[in-house]
Design an enzyme around this catalytic site. Structure first.
Site, PDB file in Angstrom:
ATOM      1  N   GLN A  91      -2.011   1.990   9.912  1.00 57.02           N
ATOM      2  CA  GLN A  91      -0.703   2.103   9.238  1.00 57.02           C
ATOM      3  C   GLN A  91       0.306   2.843  10.117  1.00 57.02           C
ATOM      4  O   GLN A  91       1.509   2.639   9.985  1.00 57.02           O
ATOM      5  CB  GLN A  91      -0.850   2.842   7.895  1.00 57.02           C
ATOM      6  CG  GLN A  91      -1.549   2.052   6.811  1.00 57.02           C
ATOM      7  CD  GLN A  91      -3.022   2.365   6.744  1.00 57.02           C
ATOM      8  OE1 GLN A  91      -3.638   2.697   7.757  1.00 57.02           O
ATOM      9  NE2 GLN A  91      -3.606   2.255   5.573  1.00 57.02           N
ATOM     10  N   LYS A 118      -4.812   9.810   3.560  1.00 57.62           N
ATOM     11  CA  LYS A 118      -5.529   8.905   4.460  1.00 57.62           C
ATOM     12  C   LYS A 118      -6.569   9.647   5.288  1.00 57.62           C
ATOM     13  O   LYS A 118      -6.331  10.766   5.747  1.00 57.62           O
ATOM     14  CB  LYS A 118      -4.501   8.213   5.365  1.00 57.62           C
ATOM     15  CG  LYS A 118      -5.041   7.185   6.317  1.00 57.62           C
ATOM     16  CD  LYS A 118      -5.860   6.116   5.634  1.00 57.62           C
ATOM     17  CE  LYS A 118      -5.132   5.412   4.514  1.00 57.62           C
ATOM     18  NZ  LYS A 118      -6.017   4.564   3.681  1.00 57.62           N
ATOM     19  N   ARG A 162       0.870  -1.173   0.000  1.00 54.05           N
ATOM     20  CA  ARG A 162       0.000   0.000   0.000  1.00 54.05           C
ATOM     21  C   ARG A 162       0.905   1.220   0.000  1.00 54.05           C
ATOM     22  O   ARG A 162       2.127   1.094   0.088  1.00 54.05           O
ATOM     23  CB  ARG A 162      -1.012  -0.026   1.168  1.00 54.05           C
ATOM     24  CG  ARG A 162      -0.654  -0.824   2.365  1.00 54.05           C
ATOM     25  CD  ARG A 162       0.456  -0.262   3.149  1.00 54.05           C
ATOM     26  NE  ARG A 162       0.195   1.128   3.434  1.00 54.05           N
ATOM     27  CZ  ARG A 162       1.088   2.045   3.629  1.00 54.05           C
ATOM     28  NH1 ARG A 162       2.370   1.739   3.606  1.00 54.05           N
ATOM     29  NH2 ARG A 162       0.772   3.293   3.873  1.00 54.05           N
ATOM     30  N   GLY A 163       0.302   2.408  -0.092  1.00 52.54           N
ATOM     31  CA  GLY A 163       1.104   3.617  -0.265  1.00 52.54           C
ATOM     32  C   GLY A 163       1.211   3.893  -1.758  1.00 52.54           C
ATOM     33  O   GLY A 163       1.548   2.992  -2.543  1.00 52.54           O
ATOM     34  N   ALA A 164       0.897   5.142  -2.142  1.00 51.22           N
ATOM     35  CA  ALA A 164       0.753   5.451  -3.573  1.00 51.22           C
ATOM     36  C   ALA A 164       1.960   5.046  -4.434  1.00 51.22           C
ATOM     37  O   ALA A 164       1.795   4.365  -5.454  1.00 51.22           O
ATOM     38  CB  ALA A 164       0.424   6.941  -3.727  1.00 51.22           C
ATOM     39  N   ARG A 223      -7.424   0.084  -6.892  1.00 52.61           N
ATOM     40  CA  ARG A 223      -7.465   1.088  -5.816  1.00 52.61           C
ATOM     41  C   ARG A 223      -7.644   2.459  -6.466  1.00 52.61           C
ATOM     42  O   ARG A 223      -6.715   2.985  -7.078  1.00 52.61           O
ATOM     43  CB  ARG A 223      -6.183   1.038  -4.958  1.00 52.61           C
ATOM     44  CG  ARG A 223      -6.100  -0.258  -4.159  1.00 52.61           C
ATOM     45  CD  ARG A 223      -5.405  -0.115  -2.844  1.00 52.61           C
ATOM     46  NE  ARG A 223      -6.014   0.815  -1.923  1.00 52.61           N
ATOM     47  CZ  ARG A 223      -5.393   1.290  -0.855  1.00 52.61           C
ATOM     48  NH1 ARG A 223      -4.143   0.952  -0.598  1.00 52.61           N
ATOM     49  NH2 ARG A 223      -6.007   2.111  -0.028  1.00 52.61           N
ATOM     50  N   ASP A 231      -1.920  10.647  -1.521  1.00 54.41           N
ATOM     51  CA  ASP A 231      -2.217   9.615  -2.532  1.00 54.41           C
ATOM     52  C   ASP A 231      -2.556  10.234  -3.880  1.00 54.41           C
ATOM     53  O   ASP A 231      -2.465   9.587  -4.916  1.00 54.41           O
ATOM     54  CB  ASP A 231      -3.368   8.733  -2.044  1.00 54.41           C
ATOM     55  CG  ASP A 231      -2.951   8.032  -0.771  1.00 54.41           C
ATOM     56  OD1 ASP A 231      -3.119   8.635   0.314  1.00 54.41           O
ATOM     57  OD2 ASP A 231      -2.392   6.937  -0.856  1.00 54.41           O
TER      58      ASP A 231
HETATM   59  O1  MRU Z   1      -4.454   3.176   2.095  1.00 57.02           O
HETATM   60  P1  MRU Z   1      -2.969   3.327   2.012  1.00 57.02           P
HETATM   61  O2  MRU Z   1      -2.225   2.734   3.160  1.00 57.02           O
HETATM   62  O3  MRU Z   1      -2.442   2.885   0.662  1.00 57.02           O
HETATM   63  O4  MRU Z   1      -2.769   4.886   2.058  1.00 57.02           O
HETATM   64  C1  MRU Z   1      -1.528   5.492   2.057  1.00 57.02           C
HETATM   65  C2  MRU Z   1      -1.619   6.827   2.652  1.00 57.02           C
HETATM   66  O5  MRU Z   1      -2.663   7.424   2.707  1.00 57.02           O
HETATM   67  C3  MRU Z   1      -0.421   7.427   3.221  1.00 57.02           C
HETATM   68  O6  MRU Z   1      -0.779   8.344   4.193  1.00 57.02           O
HETATM   69  C4  MRU Z   1       0.497   8.105   2.313  1.00 57.02           C
HETATM   70  O7  MRU Z   1       0.651   9.406   2.680  1.00 57.02           O
HETATM   71  C5  MRU Z   1       0.282   8.173   0.888  1.00 57.02           C
HETATM   72  S1  MRU Z   1       1.495   7.221   0.154  1.00 57.02           S
HETATM   73  C6  MRU Z   1       3.039   7.955   0.444  1.00 57.02           C
END
Ligand code: MRU
Length: 367
Positions: free
Chosen positions: A205, A257, A54-56, A92, A246
């Site tokens: 997370q 998030k 996960r994470g963009a 996603r 994201d």
């Molecule tokens: O749902 P996730 O865990 O994929 O979301 C990731 C986030 O929202 C993180 O906060 C993050 O800032 C983005 S990815 C660097």
């Protein structure tokens, strides 16, 4: 078990087996460190959709590697890659790096001369996407650390308290992270830093990933419940907020998030600078108004009703709600640009606005 150092990566080709891609199954951290094999593009799709990764930035990289696995499969690589691309794009919806990576690979396929070995071509580009992401995070770190240095100077070397939300660390990227890169660089420069880690319900997370990787890197940190940030800011305990994103629009609205918006409101009310660290791959140059144009992913109710932890050393899942409790689970929210003090990118720090972003990325003016 490690999440540190120059050699750390969150996704890689299995040594001695070029038909398998490996990831860390992040669903199991911090209680189990398990390396998971992706042997088909469908495995990659499941890993993205079900949040093994996960994470963009890491979602984008996993999509690229999944397209490599697609090219290895089936009689016609191109058909398989296009079919996989279509399915991956739906996995996603909020993180724009997914579309960015898929479009980049498809453009490569479109340009390939007839008879080109697509798998080799995509393999090289998936590797390049990962290598570039590491350099981008490194540059975010070198620009962002200046903010922490300035606060440290102003406080005559006293501890710089940073609040972060979710995980925008090494685990969300290929290495170094976005929000964490300035922190790791500050630590290397001997700046006294301390991180308030938001728990980040419902997937935790913060407590399960950020706290784990900060501990692995010896960064002083304290876990707090999501609602504590405002109180800490009112009492002068937060010098700066740094989050990831994201998807950020060309006008600087930030999707991140769920709960990020509330932190930005509290920061604004308490004159605490609120920065967002992002690679340019997370900028959606096609959207302007985050509130109306960014799709907000809604996820399974079980993420809210079921918690993951350990009992007697054994990882377990427990239901914490009454059976049948109605639940809604919005995974992201949008923080309007007016609440964002600045954007930390690989090309420098800018105002959260179209003018600010185009100042750093003038080549996107015509897009
Ligand atoms: O749902 P996730 O865990 O994929 O979301 C990731 C986030 O929202 C993180 O906060 C993050 O800032 C983005 S990815 C660097």
């Amino acid at each position: 078990m490690a999440s540190r150092g120059e050699d750390f990566r969150t996704i890689w080709l299995k040594p001695d087996d070029p038909t398998t891609v490996q990831i860390i199954d992040q669903r199991l951290l911090p209680h189990e460190y398990h390396v998971h094999d992706l042997r088909s593009w469908q495995d990659g799709l499941v890993a993205i959709r079900d949040m093994y990764v996960r994470g963009a930035p890491l979602i984008g990289a996993t999509a690229a590697w999944s397209l490599y696995l697609a090219a290895l499969s089936g009689a016609n690589s191109e058909v398989a890659v296009r079919e996989a691309a279509e399915a991956l794009l739906k996995s996603r919806p909020t993180a724009v790096n997914l579309r960015w990576a898929v479009d980049r690979i498809l453009a490569l396929v479109d340009r390939a001369a007839p008879g080109t070995a697509l798998a080799e071509l995509i393999l090289a580009d998936a590797q390049a996407i990962c290598d570039e992401d590491i350099e981008i995070s490194r540059s975010i770190g070198t620009h962002g650390v200046a903010l922490l240095e300035a606060i440290s100077r102003k406080k005559s070397g006293a501890t710089v308290n940073i609040l972060t939300h979710c995980n925008a660390g090494s685990l969300a990227t290929i290495n170094w992270g976005t929000a964490t890169a300035p922190i790791y660089f500050a630590q290397q420069r001997g700046i006294d830093v301390h991180v308030w880690v938001d728990e980040t319900r419902p997937r935790n997370q913060g407590s399960q990933l950020t706290a784990w990787e900060l501990a692995a890197n010896d960064v002083p940190h304290t876990l707090i419940v999501d609602n504590a940030g405002g109180h800490l800011m009112q009492h002068g305990q937060v010098d700066i907020v740094i989050t990831g994103t994201d998807r950020t629009t060309r006008c600087g609205d930030v999707a991140n998030k769920i709960g990020t918006y509330l932190k930005a409101l509290a920061a604004h009310d308490n004159d605490v600078p609120f920065y967002v660290a992002l690679p340019s791959t997370t900028i959606d140059w096609n959207s302007r108004d985050g509130l109306t144009e960014i799709p907000i992913e809604q996820r399974d109710a079980a993420e809210v009703s079921v918690a993951y932890g350990v009992i007697d050393g054994k990882p377990v899942h427990v239901r914490t709600t009454a059976a049948g409790t109605p639940i809604s689970n919005f995974a992201f929210d949008v923080t309007p640009a007016r609440l964002v003090t600045g954007l930390i990118t690989e090309r420098g720090i800018c105002e959260a606005s179209e003018v600010g972003l185009l100042g750093l990325f003038p080549e996107m003016a015509a897009s």
